[in-house]
Scaffold this active site. Structure first.
Site, PDB file in Angstrom:
ATOM      1  N   TRP A  19       1.028  -1.241   0.043  1.00 33.87           N
ATOM      2  CA  TRP A  19       0.146   0.085   0.191  1.00 33.87           C
ATOM      3  C   TRP A  19       0.762   1.405   0.006  1.00 33.87           C
ATOM      4  O   TRP A  19       1.513   1.816   0.991  1.00 33.87           O
ATOM      5  CB  TRP A  19      -0.882  -0.147   1.073  1.00 33.87           C
ATOM      6  CG  TRP A  19      -1.815  -1.093   1.257  1.00 33.87           C
ATOM      7  CD1 TRP A  19      -2.976  -1.115   0.633  1.00 33.87           C
ATOM      8  CD2 TRP A  19      -1.747  -2.729   1.901  1.00 33.87           C
ATOM      9  NE1 TRP A  19      -3.765  -2.476   0.779  1.00 33.87           N
ATOM     10  CE2 TRP A  19      -2.898  -3.379   1.570  1.00 33.87           C
ATOM     11  CE3 TRP A  19      -0.786  -3.035   2.527  1.00 33.87           C
ATOM     12  CZ2 TRP A  19      -3.239  -4.378   2.074  1.00 33.87           C
ATOM     13  CZ3 TRP A  19      -0.939  -4.201   3.136  1.00 33.87           C
ATOM     14  CH2 TRP A  19      -2.054  -4.936   2.547  1.00 33.87           C
ATOM     15  N   HIS A  54      -6.968   1.470   2.141  1.00 27.81           N
ATOM     16  CA  HIS A  54      -8.255   0.674   1.909  1.00 27.81           C
ATOM     17  C   HIS A  54      -9.244   0.726   2.870  1.00 27.81           C
ATOM     18  O   HIS A  54      -9.139   1.445   4.047  1.00 27.81           O
ATOM     19  CB  HIS A  54      -7.708  -0.855   2.079  1.00 27.81           C
ATOM     20  CG  HIS A  54      -6.777  -1.255   3.215  1.00 27.81           C
ATOM     21  ND1 HIS A  54      -6.108  -2.348   3.075  1.00 27.81           N
ATOM     22  CD2 HIS A  54      -6.338  -0.676   4.424  1.00 27.81           C
ATOM     23  CE1 HIS A  54      -5.541  -2.471   4.416  1.00 27.81           C
ATOM     24  NE2 HIS A  54      -5.684  -1.101   5.013  1.00 27.81           N
ATOM     25  N   ARG A 110      -4.117   6.381  -2.570  1.00 24.76           N
ATOM     26  CA  ARG A 110      -2.925   6.015  -2.498  1.00 24.76           C
ATOM     27  C   ARG A 110      -2.004   6.584  -3.289  1.00 24.76           C
ATOM     28  O   ARG A 110      -2.101   7.487  -4.287  1.00 24.76           O
ATOM     29  CB  ARG A 110      -2.973   4.566  -3.155  1.00 24.76           C
ATOM     30  CG  ARG A 110      -3.404   3.284  -2.343  1.00 24.76           C
ATOM     31  CD  ARG A 110      -3.349   1.978  -2.679  1.00 24.76           C
ATOM     32  NE  ARG A 110      -4.339   1.122  -2.091  1.00 24.76           N
ATOM     33  CZ  ARG A 110      -4.677  -0.140  -2.271  1.00 24.76           C
ATOM     34  NH1 ARG A 110      -3.851  -0.555  -3.344  1.00 24.76           N
ATOM     35  NH2 ARG A 110      -5.278  -0.773  -1.691  1.00 24.76           N
ATOM     36  N   GLN A 134     -13.701   1.642  -2.237  1.00 26.75           N
ATOM     37  CA  GLN A 134     -13.892   0.090  -2.165  1.00 26.75           C
ATOM     38  C   GLN A 134     -14.846  -0.185  -1.368  1.00 26.75           C
ATOM     39  O   GLN A 134     -15.573   0.524  -0.675  1.00 26.75           O
ATOM     40  CB  GLN A 134     -12.328  -0.174  -0.948  1.00 26.75           C
ATOM     41  CG  GLN A 134     -11.037  -0.300  -1.857  1.00 26.75           C
ATOM     42  CD  GLN A 134     -10.193  -1.173  -1.122  1.00 26.75           C
ATOM     43  OE1 GLN A 134     -10.162  -1.243   0.237  1.00 26.75           O
ATOM     44  NE2 GLN A 134      -8.935  -1.353  -1.714  1.00 26.75           N
TER      45      GLN A 134
HETATM   46  N1  DAH Z   1      -7.817  -4.223   1.458  1.00 24.76           N
HETATM   47  C1  DAH Z   1      -7.352  -5.077   0.468  1.00 24.76           C
HETATM   48  C2  DAH Z   1      -6.681  -4.096  -0.508  1.00 24.76           C
HETATM   49  O1  DAH Z   1      -6.792  -3.031  -0.508  1.00 24.76           O
HETATM   50  C3  DAH Z   1      -8.405  -5.650  -0.083  1.00 24.76           C
HETATM   51  C4  DAH Z   1      -8.747  -6.663   0.597  1.00 24.76           C
HETATM   52  C5  DAH Z   1      -8.205  -8.213   0.557  1.00 24.76           C
HETATM   53  C6  DAH Z   1      -9.561  -6.774   1.850  1.00 24.76           C
HETATM   54  C7  DAH Z   1      -8.859  -9.184   1.331  1.00 24.76           C
HETATM   55  C8  DAH Z   1     -10.016  -7.926   2.454  1.00 24.76           C
HETATM   56  C9  DAH Z   1      -9.735  -9.208   2.294  1.00 24.76           C
HETATM   57  O2  DAH Z   1     -10.907  -7.524   3.420  1.00 24.76           O
HETATM   58  O3  DAH Z   1     -10.077 -10.039   3.215  1.00 24.76           O
HETATM   59  O4  DAH Z   1      -6.114  -4.538  -1.427  1.00 24.76           O
END
Ligand code: DAH
Length: 367
Positions: free
Chosen positions: A177, A198, A224, A238
């Protein structure tokens, strides 16, 4: 002298016989007045004309005054003539006034004319931004399965964005990230602040506040430090999902996300899960749907693979549960995160993510 001819016709020669000068003057005043009246077009002009001829010192009035100098017989004849002219001028004035008034009203009517038979002007209707539409659609799909919508802060602490998600300060997983840091720390000077990368920090924030069962989805904006291109934006949405309870298994994860895929991309969709790594889940997966464009044959949209990746997911890591005070030996759960821009791009065949944020009406009006 007293023949009928005296009074009729009105301008009888007889008049000249009684008082030719005065009778002549009356004739002249009459002709002049009527001629002038012809050219008058405004109420002000008409009023000046009235004063000039019929006013107290008007031309005709003066003639009437001078009748006194005539003999009784002459006065009767010339007086009658003068009164007739007076009546004629008054009538002509009234007529002219009527005309002026009428044409003024007609002019106004023309200026302000409303044609009630013309078709109305159509009202420009607003509509939701395509991203708002897809966000609602995604949320609706989960709400129908018993999830609750929660929202959280876009400016976040390191603690929630990373640490409670099993991503310690010195851990290389942070490289996943690219973070926009805020030049601000908590009172102790320990907590860096950032723009959330996220929506996952809402997992911990939600569990801190709720006892299981937890079933939430979190739509929201993320940021980001990225160069933009057709598939990357430095700010985007998201939708996070989290379900925690005793007895939740990987089968629940699969069933829920399969149902979601069918609701958004069609009831005949198939899904594929593959192992993936995210620090806050174990095991972690990514989910793909079979390509709705080529039905799995391979095309440009699925990059000839027949499959399209749409989200990341996994079983909530025991460390994440511990971090918020849940006992991992009692509670289990699954989490997922997806990008609505990507979902909308796939669903509507949009080729550049930047279109969502460029305010181009030609693009927006298509939805
Ligand atoms: N937070 C992750 C991202 O930004 C995406 C994600 C993946 C969220 C797996 C989740 C998970 O809750 O279980 O790439």
């Amino acid at each position: 002298m007293k023949s009928e001819g005296f009074r009729q016709p009105f301008i009888a020669q007889g008049l000249y016989m009684t008082s030719p000068d005065l009778a002549q003057t009356i004739q002249e005043v009459r002709d002049k007045a009527l001629e002038e009246l012809q050219g008058l077009a405004s109420e002000e002009e008409l009023e000046s004309w009235r004063i000039l001829y019929l006013g107290r010192r008007g031309r005709l009035t003066s003639v009437l005054r001078s009748l006194g100098s005539l003999s009784q017989e002459e006065r009767r004849v010339v007086g009658a003539q003068a009164n007739q002219v007076k009546a004629l001028l008054e009538e002509s004035l009234a007529q002219a006034e009527g005309q002026v008034k009428e044409s003024r009203i007609a002019g106004l009517a023309q200026e302000e004319q409303i044609d009630v038979t013309r078709p109305g002007r159509s009202v420009a209707l607003g509509r939701f931004h395509p991203l708002t539409q897809i966000l609602r659609e995604i949320c609706d799909a989960f709400v129908a399965m018993g999830f609750q919508i929660v929202e959280g802060p876009e400016v976040e602490w390191d603690h929630y964005n990373f640490e409670l998600l099993n991503i310690p300060r010195d851990h290389p997983a942070r490289d996943m990230w690219n973070t926009l840091w805020i030049d601000y720390r908590d009172e102790k000077g320990e907590q860096p602040m950032l723009l959330r990368t996220h929506t996952s920090p809402m997992q911990a924030r939600t569990m801190e506040r709720m006892k299981p069962p937890v079933r939430v989805i979190v739509p929201g904006k993320c940021y980001r430090y990225e160069a933009t291109d057709a598939t990357h934006e430095w700010h985007f949405y998201q939708v996070e999902g989290l379900a925690v309870d005793d007895g939740i298994t990987f089968a629940d994860l699969k069933g829920t996300l399969y149902e979601f895929a069918r609701r958004i991309f069609g009831a005949d969709r198939r899904v594929r899960f593959r192992c993936d790594y995210f620090p806050f889940v174990e095991p972690g997966v990514d989910m793909s749907i079979d390509c709705f464009a080529c039905k799995g044959q391979g095309c440009r949209i699925c990059q000839e693979t027949g499959w399209i990746e749409i989200l990341g997911a996994g079983m909530v890591h025991p460390k994440v549960l511990e971090g918020v005070g849940y006992d991992p030996s009692v509670y289990t759960g699954f989490a997922f995160g997806l990008g609505p821009e990507r979902i909308a791009m796939l669903k509507y065949g949009i080729e550049d993510i930047r279109l969502f944020y460029s305010n181009d009406l030609r693009f927006l009006r298509q939805f």
